[in-house]
Write an enzyme that holds these catalytic residues in place. Sequence first.
Site, PDB file in Angstrom:
ATOM      1  N   HIS A   1     -26.953  -9.385 -46.174  1.00  0.00           N
ATOM      2  CA  HIS A   1     -26.763  -8.521 -44.491  1.00  0.00           C
ATOM      3  C   HIS A   1     -27.043  -9.456 -43.805  1.00  0.00           C
ATOM      4  CE1 HIS A   1     -26.665  -5.297 -41.742  1.00  0.00           C
ATOM      5  NE2 HIS A   1     -27.252  -4.225 -42.422  1.00  0.00           N
TER       6      HIS A   1
ATOM      7  N   CYS B   1     -28.261  -2.738 -36.537  1.00  0.00           N
ATOM      8  CA  CYS B   1     -27.087  -3.569 -37.966  1.00  0.00           C
ATOM      9  C   CYS B   1     -25.425  -3.334 -37.122  1.00  0.00           C
ATOM     10  CB  CYS B   1     -27.311  -3.718 -39.274  1.00  0.00           C
ATOM     11  SG  CYS B   1     -28.730  -3.205 -39.667  1.00  0.00           S
TER      12      CYS B   1
ATOM     13  N   GLU C   1     -22.517   6.906 -46.444  1.00  0.00           N
ATOM     14  CA  GLU C   1     -20.977   5.966 -46.267  1.00  0.00           C
ATOM     15  C   GLU C   1     -19.855   6.668 -47.316  1.00  0.00           C
ATOM     16  OE1 GLU C   1     -19.500   1.635 -44.596  1.00  0.00           O
ATOM     17  OE2 GLU C   1     -21.250   2.155 -45.786  1.00  0.00           O
TER      18      GLU C   1
ATOM     19  N   HIS D   1     -19.501  -1.181 -44.623  1.00  0.00           N
ATOM     20  CA  HIS D   1     -21.306  -1.027 -44.221  1.00  0.00           C
ATOM     21  C   HIS D   1     -21.775  -1.797 -45.669  1.00  0.00           C
ATOM     22  CE1 HIS D   1     -24.402  -2.428 -41.582  1.00  0.00           C
ATOM     23  NE2 HIS D   1     -25.484  -1.184 -42.244  1.00  0.00           N
TER      24      HIS D   1
ATOM     25  N   LYS E   1     -20.602  -7.506 -47.810  1.00  0.00           N
ATOM     26  CA  LYS E   1     -22.253  -7.503 -48.177  1.00  0.00           C
ATOM     27  C   LYS E   1     -22.505  -8.797 -49.811  1.00  0.00           C
ATOM     28  CE  LYS E   1     -23.725  -5.832 -44.235  1.00  0.00           C
ATOM     29  NZ  LYS E   1     -22.616  -4.804 -43.936  1.00  0.00           N
TER      30      LYS E   1
ATOM     31  N   PHE F   1     -30.056   0.936 -37.685  1.00  0.00           N
ATOM     32  CA  PHE F   1     -31.011   1.699 -37.637  1.00  0.00           C
ATOM     33  C   PHE F   1     -31.008   2.353 -36.398  1.00  0.00           C
ATOM     34  CE2 PHE F   1     -33.753  -0.695 -40.293  1.00  0.00           C
ATOM     35  CZ  PHE F   1     -33.236   0.198 -41.583  1.00  0.00           C
TER      36      PHE F   1
END
Length: 418
Positions: free
Chosen positions: A345, A168, A319, A308, A340, A404
Amino acid sequence: MDKRRVVVTGYGVLSCVGNNVADFWDSLVNGRCGIGPITRFDVSAYRTKIAGEVKNFDISSCISVKEARRMDLFTQYAVAATDEALKCAGLHVGSGEKRSDGDRFGCMVSSGVGGLATISKESQVLFEKGPDRISPFLIPMMISDMAAGSVAMRYDLRGPNMGLVTACATGCHSIGEAFWTIKHDDADVMVCGGAEASIVPLGLAGFCALKALSTRNDDPLHASRPFDRDRDGFVMAEGAGVLVLEELGHAVRRGANILAEVVGYGATADAYHITSPAPDGNGCARAISMALRHAGITPDELDYINAHGTSTSLNDKYETLAIKAALGDAVSKVAVSSTKGTTGHGLGAAGGLECIACIKSIETGIIPPTINYENPDPDCDLDITPNVARKREVNYAMNCNLGFGGHNGTMLFKKFEN
């Protein structure tokens, strides 16, 4: 190298909230969510039945039906977004046309997942009909670098060309590495960003198995709720976000419209876990600090962070810690939001889409909101611009993406000044 400045001269979008930059930005500012029931296949057996699908997409304005059949959908998205970006930049050429300086035009339009639809379809052919019935286009359609390859072939971009894969963080890292390519004088123009089209049975099943997705199926418009206490997972989405980066002198000589300047890039690893961010947020914090250092600015000069903000329990908490650690006392002065909530996402496309949101915030002086924020979470105590857009002069805007595997990426943009 330090004397070579890099600017943004074009952008293009495909998303669940608009198939061009104007519609995309209007949706973000007004908090119009594009998430709904999945329409492309039967989802009755799945825990999650919602996603952010691109709607009313017609590739025929860019390529022929015959060409499109030889491209996975993620590559089609990449081509369509690139087409808009190059037109915006005034650098468009038609298929088959040549650029006199094409050796100085490069491409890093990447995908985090690649041709998952093609893999799924051809796997079924293999199991049901045998190896002799597999399409000869399986391999070139499925490989993640084919977005960059197809874009380069279509628009005669003969400079540095690659498809980076960092889950991502893919779109963000692709833009960052394109920035460095120009800074190092290996190209004058780079087309860069991310594209994704993994809303297919195998992709949905995989994320459901991870229990990473929201199951708020009866209320899709409120399913993605970054930083909210009651968030229960992210919502898959798709699309593409593509930028045209250009060396400043090259842009000025041709009279280009300059949208923003690229002044910083951060890339780090957590080296912690295959899916979870590091609990102390250290990796993301270092990426934020790295981008600020490249730009030569202090945290209190930063105006906006497009986080994010996936709407998962761990990401949003960790985060928040990262942003606070990197910015220190200046964190209270910085507007933060996660778009988002509106877009879902976009996985490998997220970085491209969200960098465009940062650039539009600089252009318009508007911070897009974090929608669906109803119940404050004490673990996410940032100024997240809840629910309603905010007017604010934005001189510096940063995008953060985490992938990831522990990949962290940040991009820092500045309002352009001669």
